[in-house]
Design a protein around this motif. Sequence first.
Motif, PDB file in Angstrom:
ATOM      1  N   THR A 270       0.830  -1.208   0.000  1.00 29.53           N
ATOM      2  CA  THR A 270       0.000   0.000   0.000  1.00 29.53           C
ATOM      3  C   THR A 270       0.867   1.262   0.000  1.00 29.53           C
ATOM      4  O   THR A 270       0.519   2.277  -0.606  1.00 29.53           O
ATOM      5  CB  THR A 270      -0.941  -0.031   1.227  1.00 29.53           C
ATOM      6  OG1 THR A 270      -1.777  -1.167   1.108  1.00 29.53           O
ATOM      7  CG2 THR A 270      -1.790   1.219   1.328  1.00 29.53           C
ATOM      8  N   LEU A 271       2.027   1.173   0.675  1.00 29.78           N
ATOM      9  CA  LEU A 271       2.890   2.352   0.792  1.00 29.78           C
ATOM     10  C   LEU A 271       3.991   2.360  -0.269  1.00 29.78           C
ATOM     11  O   LEU A 271       4.906   3.178  -0.198  1.00 29.78           O
ATOM     12  CB  LEU A 271       3.526   2.392   2.188  1.00 29.78           C
ATOM     13  CG  LEU A 271       2.548   2.611   3.360  1.00 29.78           C
ATOM     14  CD1 LEU A 271       3.293   2.533   4.680  1.00 29.78           C
ATOM     15  CD2 LEU A 271       1.837   3.964   3.230  1.00 29.78           C
ATOM     16  N   ALA A 417      -2.458   7.916   7.642  1.00 25.57           N
ATOM     17  CA  ALA A 417      -1.256   8.574   8.157  1.00 25.57           C
ATOM     18  C   ALA A 417      -0.578   9.368   7.032  1.00 25.57           C
ATOM     19  O   ALA A 417      -0.141  10.506   7.222  1.00 25.57           O
ATOM     20  CB  ALA A 417      -0.294   7.534   8.730  1.00 25.57           C
ATOM     21  N   LEU A 418      -0.565   8.758   5.861  1.00 27.45           N
ATOM     22  CA  LEU A 418       0.011   9.435   4.690  1.00 27.45           C
ATOM     23  C   LEU A 418      -0.781  10.701   4.357  1.00 27.45           C
ATOM     24  O   LEU A 418      -0.201  11.768   4.089  1.00 27.45           O
ATOM     25  CB  LEU A 418      -0.053   8.450   3.518  1.00 27.45           C
ATOM     26  CG  LEU A 418       0.844   8.646   2.329  1.00 27.45           C
ATOM     27  CD1 LEU A 418       2.304   8.662   2.753  1.00 27.45           C
ATOM     28  CD2 LEU A 418       0.610   7.484   1.339  1.00 27.45           C
ATOM     29  N   ASP A 440      10.335   7.796   7.384  1.00 27.35           N
ATOM     30  CA  ASP A 440      11.131   6.683   7.930  1.00 27.35           C
ATOM     31  C   ASP A 440      10.225   5.739   8.729  1.00 27.35           C
ATOM     32  O   ASP A 440      10.334   4.516   8.636  1.00 27.35           O
ATOM     33  CB  ASP A 440      12.249   7.209   8.843  1.00 27.35           C
ATOM     34  CG  ASP A 440      13.405   7.761   8.025  1.00 27.35           C
ATOM     35  OD1 ASP A 440      13.445   7.481   6.808  1.00 27.35           O
ATOM     36  OD2 ASP A 440      14.244   8.490   8.599  1.00 27.35           O
ATOM     37  N   SER A 441       9.332   6.346   9.548  1.00 30.21           N
ATOM     38  CA  SER A 441       8.418   5.507  10.350  1.00 30.21           C
ATOM     39  C   SER A 441       7.531   4.660   9.449  1.00 30.21           C
ATOM     40  O   SER A 441       7.284   3.483   9.723  1.00 30.21           O
ATOM     41  CB  SER A 441       7.518   6.362  11.239  1.00 30.21           C
ATOM     42  OG  SER A 441       8.287   7.098  12.127  1.00 30.21           O
ATOM     43  N   LEU A 442       7.027   5.294   8.365  1.00 31.13           N
ATOM     44  CA  LEU A 442       6.165   4.535   7.449  1.00 31.13           C
ATOM     45  C   LEU A 442       6.951   3.406   6.791  1.00 31.13           C
ATOM     46  O   LEU A 442       6.446   2.292   6.635  1.00 31.13           O
ATOM     47  CB  LEU A 442       5.583   5.458   6.365  1.00 31.13           C
ATOM     48  CG  LEU A 442       4.424   6.361   6.801  1.00 31.13           C
ATOM     49  CD1 LEU A 442       4.014   7.299   5.675  1.00 31.13           C
ATOM     50  CD2 LEU A 442       3.205   5.534   7.232  1.00 31.13           C
ATOM     51  N   ARG A 443       8.191   3.702   6.427  1.00 25.23           N
ATOM     52  CA  ARG A 443       9.017   2.660   5.785  1.00 25.23           C
ATOM     53  C   ARG A 443       9.313   1.514   6.748  1.00 25.23           C
ATOM     54  O   ARG A 443       9.437   0.365   6.365  1.00 25.23           O
ATOM     55  CB  ARG A 443      10.326   3.271   5.275  1.00 25.23           C
ATOM     56  CG  ARG A 443      10.161   3.957   3.927  1.00 25.23           C
ATOM     57  CD  ARG A 443      11.516   4.293   3.343  1.00 25.23           C
ATOM     58  NE  ARG A 443      12.027   5.510   3.940  1.00 25.23           N
ATOM     59  CZ  ARG A 443      11.908   6.715   3.395  1.00 25.23           C
ATOM     60  NH1 ARG A 443      11.295   6.854   2.235  1.00 25.23           N
ATOM     61  NH2 ARG A 443      12.387   7.768   3.989  1.00 25.23           N
ATOM     62  N   LEU A 576       2.567   6.080  14.755  1.00 22.68           N
ATOM     63  CA  LEU A 576       1.884   4.964  14.093  1.00 22.68           C
ATOM     64  C   LEU A 576       1.565   3.823  15.056  1.00 22.68           C
ATOM     65  O   LEU A 576       1.101   2.753  14.652  1.00 22.68           O
ATOM     66  CB  LEU A 576       2.747   4.441  12.936  1.00 22.68           C
ATOM     67  CG  LEU A 576       3.161   5.489  11.899  1.00 22.68           C
ATOM     68  CD1 LEU A 576       4.059   4.864  10.848  1.00 22.68           C
ATOM     69  CD2 LEU A 576       1.937   6.114  11.234  1.00 22.68           C
ATOM     70  N   SER A 577       1.818   4.059  16.331  1.00 21.48           N
ATOM     71  CA  SER A 577       1.601   3.036  17.358  1.00 21.48           C
ATOM     72  C   SER A 577       0.221   2.342  17.288  1.00 21.48           C
ATOM     73  O   SER A 577       0.136   1.131  17.500  1.00 21.48           O
ATOM     74  CB  SER A 577       1.836   3.696  18.720  1.00 21.48           C
ATOM     75  OG  SER A 577       1.167   3.042  19.719  1.00 21.48           O
TER      76      SER A 577
END
Length: 613
Positions: A270-271, A417-418, A440-443, A576-577
């Motif tokens: 998705t990302l 979040a995006l 970075d968190s999303l990755r 993103l917890s």
Amino acid sequence: MCGIVGAIAKRNTVPILLEGLKRLEYRGYDSAGLAVVDGGALRRIRSTGRVAELEKFAQADAVSGALGIAHTRWATHGAPEERNAHPHVSGGVSVVHNGIIENHDAMRERLRAKGYAFVSDTDTEVIAHLVHSNLQGGRSAEHTLFDAVKKSVAELIGAYAIAVVSESDKSCFIVARHGAPLLLGLGDGENFAASDTSALIQVTQRVVYLEDGDVAEITLGGHTICDARGNTVARPVFVSQLTAGAVELGPYSHYMQKEIFEQPMAVANTLEMVTNAHSVAPQLFGADAEEVFRDIDSVLILACGTSFHAGMVARYWLEGFAGIPCNVEIASEYRYRDSVPDPKALVITISQSGETADTLAALQHAKAIGHRHSLSICNVPESALLRASGLRFLTRAGPEIGVASTKAFTTQLAVLALLTMVLAKLRGRLSAEGEGDLLDSLRHLPTALASVLQVEPLVKVWAEKFAGRHHALFLGRGIHYPIAMEGALKLKEISYIHAEAYAAGELKHGPLALVDEHMPVVAIAPNDALIEKLKSNLQEVRARGGELHVLADQDTRMTASDGVHVIRMPDHAGILSPILHTIPLQLLAYHAALQRGNDVDKPRNLAKSVTVE
Ligand code: F6R
């Protein structure tokens, strides 16, 4: 919800129809049936058991035919009994139907007056008699089955997808859709129709999505579609990306288990568009997104069930990081409420299936009262919801077959979040450094999800105890309150244990009265700004004998003791917890349901795509 398959071929269609029904089982059903034109005669079989039982009946009775329709029924009008199972028959006409005909009472009276006798409690039976009556005795240049169905649907009020065969015409079957999903499958010298692409995966990947109001005649050589105004139209042909592997169980025991463990990959897919990016751009949400996002002054999120919970999490992000006012509303409430439209609001609909009747109707209502901007976050390409929205983002979770939504939810959250990042940046609330950190968190998210899945053995121990309980309470604060709601929903829908979720601060305002030694309590306790407040709330529970099951971060200062069980999350993901904390709750529900011997993928009374209101 109900599933439809139709086929016309030069070979026996019964195996195609049965395979299609099996692939639609995930939608939820309580009876199944099929009708074929065999020689010149209509043959029908029905069963209140699983499709496998229908298959046995078909084999025992040697049912075959080159033209047929089939159905899985999720009861709305009339109990799940054989006489209410589809197909319904009138003379030589047979009909399967997904949806609800609202004017069935008035039509039944009219048809009775014409001499038709009713043998079921369903709304569908009126369609069979209506088509029969409009067919007026067989095929002629003026009175084809196609004409009779077009004339009939013009008299129907409500939502439907239907497929019709007649023993007087073996050259075609007819389908129509209005507010319920239906597509055509194009084969080589044979053609099909079904509620979704997965039903036809074994025969074709070339599909045509029907629009609301379309009626189509399907023959061996092709199809003709008439739109709502009666004009013949050509709809585009899509090649479905769905592969047979995507809908197979593989090494897993249940689809829910498979889908829980697919989450790292589902989120990564998705990302994918941001994996190698140094910044986020509005165009991720569509070519016009920047113009729309610059025009909006608020957000209104409309969704149902698990998707609604994703919206509730997003409110914390959108208001907290992007500084944009956000309302989140249950679609089935919003659509009937007198609300004040804000033409500068972005209406976001969130849906796994993109076919949820309430969410679709809520979007239509929002537009009708003056909302101009819409964005849909959805997991099914070409679904009605995506097509009805101005902007769209397709989550790439892959087919979700288990009735309980899992990977759709976490991928929805990743997209939200995006979106928060994009809006925060446009509103000057995200520095380049902050953007880099969030990217970075999303990755890192897929890796973090994979490590959180490792807690499964610990959660299984909790689940064994929960399986013997009648009630459970889920507590969270702030952005983790909607995650507590999602945990409670998962537990109740597949284990049938009564579960409630509360914002932990609300406990002392009533629900604390429920707490005693028989009430297991799950607390979502990340080390965030509210952790000390949450700990006080948990003390209130422990003091009343409630047994605590705490999902804590590594650095949350909470230790296990008598009546306090702690699972430490192996990874954390900053803002993103909530996405990570969802995983143990899904596993808890899954294992509790297994312990209780429930059908995890097809919980009682529930359907996957809720295409009726
Ligand atoms: C719960 C669940 C349902 C759906 C709801 C909306 O596990 O699956 O609550 O979330 O029916 O469905 P979609 O997302 O398809 O609109």
